[in-house]
Motif scaffolding. Structure first.
Motif, PDB file in Angstrom:
ATOM      1  N   UNK A 114     -52.639  38.758  57.726  1.00 21.86           N
ATOM      2  CA  UNK A 114     -52.720  38.112  58.075  1.00 21.86           C
ATOM      3  C   UNK A 114     -51.845  37.819  59.359  1.00 21.86           C
ATOM      4  N   UNK A 115     -49.941  38.085  58.755  1.00 20.14           N
ATOM      5  CA  UNK A 115     -49.283  37.293  58.893  1.00 20.14           C
ATOM      6  C   UNK A 115     -48.333  37.337  60.320  1.00 20.14           C
ATOM      7  N   UNK A 116     -48.553  38.189  60.738  1.00 20.39           N
ATOM      8  CA  UNK A 116     -48.406  38.765  61.936  1.00 20.39           C
ATOM      9  C   UNK A 116     -49.744  38.856  62.900  1.00 20.39           C
ATOM     10  N   UNK A 145     -38.508  46.014  69.915  1.00 19.22           N
ATOM     11  CA  UNK A 145     -37.463  47.372  68.938  1.00 19.22           C
ATOM     12  C   UNK A 145     -36.083  46.779  68.089  1.00 19.22           C
ATOM     13  N   UNK A 146     -35.935  45.578  68.548  1.00 20.04           N
ATOM     14  CA  UNK A 146     -34.263  45.035  67.598  1.00 20.04           C
ATOM     15  C   UNK A 146     -35.083  44.525  67.459  1.00 20.04           C
ATOM     16  N   UNK A 147     -35.862  44.528  66.452  1.00 18.72           N
ATOM     17  CA  UNK A 147     -36.647  43.408  65.110  1.00 18.72           C
ATOM     18  C   UNK A 147     -37.067  44.398  64.037  1.00 18.72           C
ATOM     19  N   UNK A 148     -36.974  43.778  62.832  1.00 21.09           N
ATOM     20  CA  UNK A 148     -37.790  44.910  61.648  1.00 21.09           C
ATOM     21  C   UNK A 148     -38.863  44.067  61.434  1.00 21.09           C
ATOM     22  N   UNK A 149     -40.083  44.407  60.477  1.00 19.98           N
ATOM     23  CA  UNK A 149     -41.268  43.552  60.043  1.00 19.98           C
ATOM     24  C   UNK A 149     -40.610  44.093  58.357  1.00 19.98           C
ATOM     25  N   UNK A 150     -40.677  42.595  57.855  1.00 23.05           N
ATOM     26  CA  UNK A 150     -40.038  43.345  56.330  1.00 23.05           C
ATOM     27  C   UNK A 150     -40.902  42.514  55.593  1.00 23.05           C
ATOM     28  N   UNK A 151     -40.987  42.654  54.177  1.00 23.27           N
ATOM     29  CA  UNK A 151     -41.633  42.131  53.233  1.00 23.27           C
ATOM     30  C   UNK A 151     -40.444  40.725  52.874  1.00 23.27           C
ATOM     31  N   UNK A 201     -39.301  34.583  61.437  1.00 27.64           N
ATOM     32  CA  UNK A 201     -40.859  34.418  61.539  1.00 27.64           C
ATOM     33  C   UNK A 201     -41.551  35.175  61.489  1.00 27.64           C
ATOM     34  N   UNK A 202     -43.101  34.559  61.521  1.00 22.52           N
ATOM     35  CA  UNK A 202     -44.252  35.458  61.008  1.00 22.52           C
ATOM     36  C   UNK A 202     -45.612  33.710  61.571  1.00 22.52           C
ATOM     37  N   UNK A 203     -46.563  34.393  61.909  1.00 21.96           N
ATOM     38  CA  UNK A 203     -47.146  33.102  62.551  1.00 21.96           C
ATOM     39  C   UNK A 203     -47.149  31.625  61.564  1.00 21.96           C
ATOM     40  N   UNK A 204     -47.069  31.533  60.559  1.00 31.80           N
ATOM     41  CA  UNK A 204     -46.858  30.740  59.936  1.00 31.80           C
ATOM     42  C   UNK A 204     -45.487  29.470  60.302  1.00 31.80           C
ATOM     43  N   UNK A 205     -44.980  30.139  61.008  1.00 31.59           N
ATOM     44  CA  UNK A 205     -43.285  29.625  60.990  1.00 31.59           C
ATOM     45  C   UNK A 205     -41.909  30.260  61.551  1.00 31.59           C
ATOM     46  N   UNK A 206     -41.015  29.892  61.575  1.00 35.90           N
ATOM     47  CA  UNK A 206     -39.746  30.748  61.379  1.00 35.90           C
ATOM     48  C   UNK A 206     -38.735  29.740  60.495  1.00 35.90           C
ATOM     49  N   UNK A 241     -41.126  39.419  60.703  1.00 34.83           N
ATOM     50  CA  UNK A 241     -40.306  39.435  61.296  1.00 34.83           C
ATOM     51  C   UNK A 241     -38.998  39.163  61.824  1.00 34.83           C
ATOM     52  N   UNK A 242     -37.539  39.957  61.790  1.00 37.50           N
ATOM     53  CA  UNK A 242     -36.823  39.403  61.664  1.00 37.50           C
ATOM     54  C   UNK A 242     -35.445  39.986  62.735  1.00 37.50           C
ATOM     55  N   UNK A 243     -34.746  39.137  63.484  1.00 33.60           N
ATOM     56  CA  UNK A 243     -34.507  39.647  64.410  1.00 33.60           C
ATOM     57  C   UNK A 243     -32.885  39.118  65.132  1.00 33.60           C
TER      58      UNK A 243
END
Lengths: 1203, 495
Positions: A1040-1042, A1049-1055, A1106-1111, A1192-1194
């Motif tokens: 439920x993080x995202x 397209x210029x970002x990546x979702x990472x653990x 960032x994710x839904x919790x913060x940045x 998500x990282x960008x």
């Protein structure tokens, strides 16, 4: 050509004095760092002209056995820069109050003569309250006087107590071992007041739940020198170079002594450099690898061939031979409860028959060996031991490990493979036992293990044909898809490990840490490896065992320390609460969580839609503590009961039970957002409660503090709740007052209302111990507390004095209140609930201390609180000291001690004085078995009675040893062999856990008294965790993080994982200029080179994560040493240093590690009142897991914005 | 035979944690002053990597150390006449960018910021200009970055490898790094001394420590260029060069240098070596591949009667000779041949020696799954860094020298494994012993010193006989009584 110049003219070399002068100093004082690193290093502090100049490590640890390398030097890059802090611009020199609040206060004080009334006028006015709450964390501090600060805090405490009750006042301070008295100062004050201490170990998720599950012990590990005794070392989730910096040399040295080092780590971590084998197992998936290792070991070393050492070990020291009843299900059978004596006609009349368990002897008869928990709590003492004797008649038992060969039939059992989400049917050998309710099929735990791990023995069912079988759990081929590690490597690892253990009788160790423990399924991550260790006879052996190092920092003299720290010398019980539940509920993180569909049993008492429901049930059933207790002031409950006619304490309790049963009084946990149930005042010291310790930091900002935050997660809990009340508008700013004691302006200080300057680690006397070595040594005052700072001990004494003074008006007489506490481990409570019964559902009667929490009527005396704080109370003399269920009488020692120390007189009596922290230190040292040989001797005598075997010889030789503060200042002192711990340190032997259990046959504090593979509590059965198993890490979807965060397209979702970093210890040292200089001036995000390349990120670019919790906004470090799909943000930088604003989240300041986390509780770990599944503060309960996090990282757009 | 005594050092890289405690111990004591902020007399580098200052190993660029011209040794920087021409313009100096711009933070803002609408933060500011700055470099910028295509990939020593070998570093199966702590090597043939136009740098006769006289230095900075290790620095505040002093004030009081004392990895050893100063030039002039051996040759056996005689003749005290006999450095360098000089091809005869590190075994990918080479221990053959790389660092390219070290390090582990576990066949042990040309007794000695030895056996500090030195300036008794044995500013009579 020679460059050697014999400069004869001494004048030419006169200049050399320049550097000599720089080195010269006036004084050297022993101290250490009260930092949460478990280092416990002894340091020498250099003072020149009254100023601390620098520090160097002490080299004078007493030697261990001559075959072991020495503990010198101990101390790392972080510790050696501590002196920077003392005079640095980040040092807090004076008390500060945020100006907005100070203005409100001064204005109110002008209007009200009574400070409590003045405080009420501020917090009861919504507008005023919001004014100072919304300013939290945004600067505007103003210097204030000590007296004024003390008055505000005391007013808030008395106001809160009067209006809501003292259980709305909470204190947080972590890791007492790092500076025991500084912790005890606040906890002693709060417990005298009736306030609540929050735990830290489980909150950090450093606490390994598998340890109580297996051993009934929170954590007990070897000192680092014992690694040298090991011949096969596997590290897993523990980056020794990074976090065990002063200890890792023992591993390097063990290698030259012929040990092999295998490192499991997803990244090429720093310790990998030392490895023979570096195995990049996928993050969070280690358990799958160990499951396969166990498959191989069970097959090759327990089935194809039997190793006498291994099987003998299993029979004596594990639950492997114990019998499990098989229960019929719709589609076969499932393993049920361990067969109890109460089920058999021959044994059902014995005391505690429900809590005594059975094995088959060689003739196939069910027998009742001594040592199970029923023997511990029976009236007849002396049978609680590991001798394989029948508890009924004392005859010897030769237990059967497996029924195969002697079995009557086989029965199919359904095993869940959580990895591939399917069920596997496998038969086990079975015999029927005639019970009081008819014949019941049973098998052994060992047979269940072999079936679970899929070891083929010619039995029907889905057993793999070979190691190459990829589809069937838990073969080496099966695990590849989870771990990324090849099958051959796993097979060889298993063979090498077991062979080494066979040759050395168990000298193999697994060193574990937060890297695999912070996961939601941490208990399973650990249990799989623990299984390997027990199968190979490695536990309770020098050089063997599970060595978990993170967060606990062993407080060795716990028995005497807890008396002082919890004010048990005056009053009991203390209010102690598990931090994870506290924050999950009160910071409203539960509101942002849906029930875990993957993690919800289909039926039974645990089939609830939301973890919050199970949390509330656990409180009602007495499994977990919870404060505030009820939706009423616990002081008022007494008067209400008396008005209703209650005369005695028992009648008061009965009245309350009745009120609870009828719903007229409710548990606060059932309606946490209702204003009477909020925590109100929070005192923080020695820790970073609002940042590093704040899993779900942004929710803390919102719901506790009422200031701005960067969370955007939707509230989703509504609709899943049954017993717990949903309030549509979540409260913001529950805390009326947040007070922080600190020596540096860290994130918690920055966000607090009042910041009090505390003496730093070179400015006070205190005590320090750790797991990593076996010495006790001091913190010492090299210089007095600088500027206006005071020691923690003095700050709380000052506050106590103020409270007592103001109490003359508000609480002029002693009064009573009602304290609820959970059912506890190491008491008879642990045999209270053989079955799960919820009184609120009419399944049983509400009986305090049996089916629901204990209730206690406790007297408080606020006017004399200050005097009580200052004096060592009479309850110590009467009750003695206690740890882990061992009660040690000290009445005569109390009198002896009182004669030898200065006294404090009040109310016509004299007591040993605790005014000076050194006096308190001496009290701790005098009444602890680890530092007073006589106390140890008495403790062993006490334990002998329970166990029925000789033990006191372990302490005989050191009976006359007495350490005092002066002696440990002269040299670190080795801790004595103690009945409260399980190692033996006599004659320089390295401390290793469970040596006493193995060598002296003292049972583990578990259901069987042995090490548990099998957990038969209903919760474990319901959640599929009775046997060691593998569950994958939480998926992105389930996290439920995202939900609301968007990618491009210029970002990546990472653990995102947050292991401990190199340049700080949590937040401490992070802001130290030296550390920032040797790193990159900021804590960066580590990314894989190809991942970074895909989204156009180069080394040192600014990024947002960032994710839904913060940045988080920081820079990137790009390296192939990080695996793809994973990013590392080393735990836990201060958000106060060099972090710019986030364009993605409204141009507000980016956060820190915990800005992207939200804590989760695993319900199975809430089980209580059941043998080793029983609560103990910091020792048990659901950990606040945070590692199953995705971001998500960008690349940051444009230049970083600062102001 | 011109026998001299030198306090020398061994760093056992197999034990190095890369924690930098050594660097910070040094920073606390010596370089926490205006003008020295950027200096790290002791620093720790990640290898492969670019180091500090960046790419200092590239002598094509920096021209540090010596070179052989027609068999004669000369400064790579140029001979003295050129030097004097270049004296006002020295292109071979690292700039602040090659080190880094030291910074601090506006920490005060956290305490003093007025109430605003967001959380205050401490911004970085330059220690040079005092202005806000973007941090782009630091003294340890490539820490742990064995897998970096910017840093690791540009390690000058990688030139010894093939393109394929270089690429492998960026795959999980081969990825690796290790640590290299560096201090001044207190060389026997120091190019910094040779480069100094004012004669301000000298090598102390009693212990071989190389010092820059803070009285005589005129700030020409030729030493900075001349030192190939870039271990002489320029103090921009005093205008003088400064460098590692091997903590002589500590040595003189019987204490190990701060970076040694503080090493939690217990990787360091210190002790006296006796050597023949008369053979320095000859040794430094040998072909690259003979340099390691040449340096070993001029280190003398402290038990040899002739050596002792010659040492006494040169005024070396009996106590210093005894100290040399106990020297752990002598054992590592000369007896066991395990410790090697760093970049001997720079011909300065560095007196700090390194035991190269063992590294994890390589892996392969099998259908995407990671499989390790079957070796039980890490080994020479399957180690993650090719031997050419190590040879480039520690033996001027002579792989045999490095291989011999590894054979012995491995033999130790195999021998101890057999002894303590018993799962190694006797013939395997014999094979390892023979391959390494060692004996069980030698391995026991190596084991003891590398694992067990207490601090007083790791650091064998010779007596420095300070009273003798002080007596040269006058009466020692008077020194103690009148001056209080310190650098004291006495009040002067004002009338």
């Amino acid at each position: 050509m020679s460059w050697i110049k014999d400069i004869i003219n001494p004048q030419v070399r006169q200049w050399e004095e320049f550097y000599r002068n720089r080195w010269q100093h006036d004084k050297v004082v022993r101290s250490t760092h009260g930092v949460n690193c478990t280092g416990g290093c002894s340091w020498m502090i250099y003072v020149k002209n009254g100023i601390v100049t620098w520090e160097m490590q002490a080299l004078d640890y007493p030697k261990l056995e001559s075959s072991l390398p020495l503990y010198e030097p101990r101390g790392c890059q972080r510790g050696i820069v501590y002196s920077w802090y003392i005079y640095s611009p980040i040092r807090i020199k004076y008390p500060y109050v945020r100006g907005v609040l100070l203005d409100l206060w001064q204005e109110a004080r002008n209007r009200y003569h009574d400070p409590v009334a003045a405080w009420a006028s501020i917090v009861e006015n919504e507008e005023r309250r919001q004014t100072y709450q919304s300013a939290r964390g945004k600067g505007g501090f103003r210097r204030a006087g000590w007296q004024e600060c003390m008055e505000i805090v005391a007013a808030s405490l008395l106001y809160t107590t009067k209006k809501y009750g003292p259980d709305r006042i909470v204190g947080f301070s972590p890791i007492p071992a790092m500076s025991m008295l500084s912790y005890a100062a606040g906890s002693r004050f709060l417990e005298l007041l009736g306030g609540v201490m929050l735990s830290f170990y489980d909150l950090y998720a450093d606490f390994p739940p598998a340890s109580p599950e297996t051993w009934g012990e929170k954590t007990d590990v070897a000192e680092s020198a014992d690694w040298f005794n090991s011949k096969y070392i596997v590290t897993e989730g523990s980056n020794l170079s990074m976090t065990r910096t002063p200890d890792v040399h023992f591993v390097a040295e063990a290698r030259s002594h012929g040990a092999k080092l295998v490192v499991l780590s997803p990244d090429f971590s720093q310790v990998s450099k030392f490895a023979d084998w570096w195995i990049p197992v996928n993050a969070g998936m280690d358990a799958a690898l160990w499951m396969a290792v166990n498959h191989v070991i069970l097959k090759e070393f327990h089935t194809d061939r039997q190793i006498p050492y291994f099987s003998d070990y299993l029979k004596r020291y594990s639950d492997a031979p114990f019998l499990v009843e098989l229960e019929k299900t719709d589609d076969g059978y499932r393993p049920g409860r361990l067969l109890r004596a109460s089920r058999l006609a021959r044994y059902d009349a014995v005391e505690n028959a429900e809590w005594k368990v059975m094995v088959f002897d060689q003739s196939g008869a069910p027998r009742m060996p001594q040592g199970s928990i029923g023997f511990r709590w029976q009236d007849k003492k002396g049978q609680w031991n590991l001798e394989m004797k029948d508890g009924l008649d004392g005859s010897a038992i030769g237990p059967q490990l497996s029924l195969l060969g002697g079995h009557e039939s086989t029965l199919p059992i359904r095993f869940l493979d959580f990895g591939t989400d399917r069920t596997v049917g496998r038969s086990v050998p079975v015999r029927l036992v005639e019970t009081v309710s008819g014949p019941v099929p049973v098998t052994t735990v060992f047979d269940l293990l072999l079936a679970q791990f899929g070891v083929p023995r010619g039995l029907p069912g889905e057993y793999p044909a070979s190691y190459e079988d990829e589809t069937v759990p838990y073969t080496p081929a099966w695990q590849e898809k989870f771990t990324g590690v090849g099958r051959n490597t796993v097979v060889q690892l298993a063979r090498e490990f077991a062979t080494t253990a066979e040759k050395t009788r168990g000298k193999c160790t697994i060193i574990v840490g937060s890297g695999i423990n912070h996961w939601y399924h941490s208990n399973l991550n650990y249990r799989s490896g623990i299984t390997t260790l027990i199968l190979c006879g490695c536990v309770g052996v020098n050089g063997g065992g599970l060595n978990h190092y993170t967060g606990q920092e062993k407080l060795a003299p716990a028995a005497s320390w807890s008396t002082l720290a919890m004010a048990l010398d005056w009053t009991a019980p203390p209010r102690l609460m598990n931090g994870p539940s506290f924050h999950y509920v009160h910071s409203d993180q539960w509101r942002y969580e849906k029930g875990f569909p993957d993690y919800r049993p289909p039926d039974g008492p645990f089939a609830r839609d939301h973890v919050m429901e199970l949390q509330a049930a656990a409180v009602r059933m007495g499994w977990l503590p919870f404060y505030p207790q009820f939706n009423r002031n616990p002081i008022n409950l007494i008067s209400e009961a008396e008005q209703a006619g209650a005369k005695s304490d028992d009648e008061i309790k009965r009245w309350l039970v009745d009120q609870l049963r009828t719903g007229r009084v409710r548990f606060a946990v059932e309606d946490p957002d209702s204003s009477e149930n909020w925590p109100r005042v929070w005192i923080i010291w020695r820790g970073n409660a609002i940042h590093a310790s704040a899993k779900g930091h942004e929710y803390f900002l919102r719901h506790y503090l009422g200031t701005h935050d960067n969370a955007i997660a939707p509230e989703v809990a509504n609709g899943s709740l049954e017993d717990v009340v949903w309030r549509d508008v979540a409260p913001q700013g529950k805390m009326d007052l947040v007070v922080d004691l600190n020596f540096r302006m860290d994130t918690s200080a920055l966000y607090s209302d009042i910041v009090l300057p505390s003496a730093s680690w070179y400015e006070k006397d205190d005590l320090n111990t750790t797991d990593l070595h076996s010495y006790i040594h001091p913190l010492g005052a090299a210089v007095p507390p600088c500027w206006e700072s005071k020691t923690d001990w003095d700050i709380f004494r000052t506050l106590a004095e103020k409270v007592s003074e103001m109490a003359k008006v508000h609480f002029p007489h002693p009064f009573r209140e009602l304290v609820a506490t959970p059912l506890l481990h190491d008491t008879r409570d642990e045999i209270a609930q053989p079955e799960v019964r919820d009184w609120t559902r009419g399944e049983c009667e509400p009986v305090p201390g049996v089916t629901m929490p204990h209730l206690h009527v406790v007297e408080r005396d606020y006017v004399n609180l200050f005097h009580r704080f200052n004096s060592l109370g009479p309850r110590l003399k009467e009750e003695g000291v206690e740890d882990r269920g061992i009660h040690i009488p000290v009445s005569d020692l109390y009198d002896e001690f009182a004669k030898s120390v200065s006294s404090y007189e009040w109310g016509g009596n004299k007591y040993p004085s605790l005014v000076d922290p050194v006096a308190a230190a001496n009290a701790v040292l005098y009444f602890a078995p680890e530092t007073n040989g006589e106390v140890a001797y008495r403790g062993f005598r006490a334990r002998e009675k329970e166990v029925g075997l000789p033990l006191a010889d372990l302490a005989e030789g050191s009976r006359d040893v007495r350490y005092d503060f002066l002696s440990i200042t002269q040299q670190p002192k080795r801790l004595l062999t103690s009945p409260c711990w399980s190692g033996v340190t006599n004659n320089g032997r390295a401390y290793s856990p469970y040596i006493q259990n193995v060598e002296r046959l003292i049972p583990w504090r578990t259901l069987t008294g042995r090490q548990h593979f099998y957990l038969d509590h209903e919760a474990y059965s319901a959640f599929g965790e009775s046997l060691p198993t593998f569950k994958p890490r939480i998926s992105l979807e389930a996290s439920g993080n995202l939900v609301r965060s968007t990618s491009t397209n210029k970002s990546l979702t990472l653990a995102c994982i947050t292991p401990h970093g190199k340049w700080h210890m949590h937040t401490t040292y992070y802001d130290d200029l030296r550390m920032l200089t040797l790193s990159r001036g900021i804590e960066p995000f580590w990314l894989n080179d190809r991942d970074a390349g895909e989204i156009g990120i180069f080394d040192n670019d600014w990024i947002e994560a960032y994710n839904d919790n913060g940045v988080i906004v920081t820079r990137a470090v790009v390296s192939a040493r990080i695996p793809r799909g994973l990013c590392i943000f080393y735990h836990a930088p201060e958000r106060t240093i060099a972090f710019p604003k986030s364009p993605t989240r409204g141009n507000k300041r980016g956060g820190g590690t915990n800005s992207v986390t939200r804590l989760r509780l695993k319900p199975v770990l809430m089980a209580g009142a059941y043998a080793q599944h029983s609560y103990r503060f910091n020792d048990y309960g659901p950990a606040a897991s945070d590692r199953d996090t995705y971001v998500i990282v960008h690349k940051l757009e444009g230049k970083p914005q600062w102001d | 035979m011109n026998v001299r005594a030198q306090v020398s050092m061994v760093f056992h890289l197999d034990k190095c944690i890369g924690c930098h405690t050594c660097s910070l111990a040094c920073k606390n004591l010596w370089t926490d002053r205006a003008g020295t902020e950027y200096m790290w007399w002791n620093n720790v580098e990640t290898k492969p990597g670019t180091g500090y200052p960046t790419l200092y190993e590239d002598q094509e660029e920096y021209c540090g150390g010596w070179e052989l011209k027609e068999g004669k040794l000369s400064l790579k920087l140029g001979s003295r006449p050129t030097e004097l021409i270049n004296i006002s313009f020295n292109p071979r100096l690292p700039s602040l960018d090659d080190y880094y711009e030291p910074w601090t933070y506006r920490y005060n803002d956290l305490i003093n910021a007025p109430l605003g609408d967001d959380q205050p933060v401490a911004r970085p500011v330059s220690m040079i200009t005092g202005k806000e700055m973007d941090i782009e470099a630091g003294p340890n910028w490539d820490d742990d970055l064995g897998g970096s295509s910017i840093y690791a990939a540009n390690d000058p020593n990688l030139k010894a490898l093939t393109e394929e070998q270089r690429q492998q570093f960026f795959a999980l199966q081969h990825l690796v790094y290790f640590y290299l702590p560096r201090i001044c090597n207190h060389c026997l043939n120091p190019s910094c001394v040779a480069a100094c136009p004012t004669g301000a740098i000298y090598k102390r006769g009693e212990d071989g420590i190389v010092l820059v006289s803070q009285d005589k230095c005129q700030g020409w900075r030729m030493c900075v260029s001349g030192c190939p290790y870039k271990k002489v620095y320029f103090n921009w505040s005093t205008g003088k060069a400064e460098k590692c002093i091997l903590c002589y004030p500590r040595l003189e009081t019987g204490q190990a240098p701060a970076c040694f004392h503080s090493c939690p990895g217990r990787i360091r050893y210190l002790g006296v070596l006796l050597y023949d100063a008369g053979r320095i030039e000859k040794a430094a002039s040998r072909p690259d591949k003979e340099l390691v051996e040449a340096q070993r040759e001029i280190i003398l056996d402290p038990f040899d009667r002739e050596v002792i005689q010659a040492a006494k003749h040169n005024g070396i005290d009996d106590k210093v000779i005894e100290s040399a006999q106990k020297s752990p450095v002598h054992k590592y360098v000369k007896d066991w041949r395990l410790a090697l000089p760093y970049h001997p091809e720079w011909r300065t005869l560095p007196m700090l020696f390194y035991v190269p590190p063992l590294l994890p075994v390589t892996a392969s990918l099998n259908s995407g799954n990671y499989e390790l080479a079957a070796d039980f221990f890490s080994s020479l053959e399957s180690a993650r860094l090719p031997i050419q790389y190590m040879a480039r660092l520690f033996s001027a390219g002579d792989e045999e020298k490095v291989i011999a070290v590894y054979r012995k390090l491995m033999a130790l582990r195999i021998y101890k494994r057999a002894e303590t576990v018993g799962d190694v066949a006797q013939e395997k042990v014999e094979e390892a012993l023979q391959g390494a040309q060692t004996t069980p007794q030698e391995l026991e000695d190596i084991y003891y010193l590398s694992a067990i030895a207490p601090v007083e056996e790791r650091y064998v500090i010779p007596p420095m006989l300070r009273e003798v030195a002080i007596e040269m300036t006058g009466d020692t008794h008077a020194f103690q009584e009148e001056r209080g044995a310190g650098f004291v500013q006495l009040p002067t009579r004002g009338w």
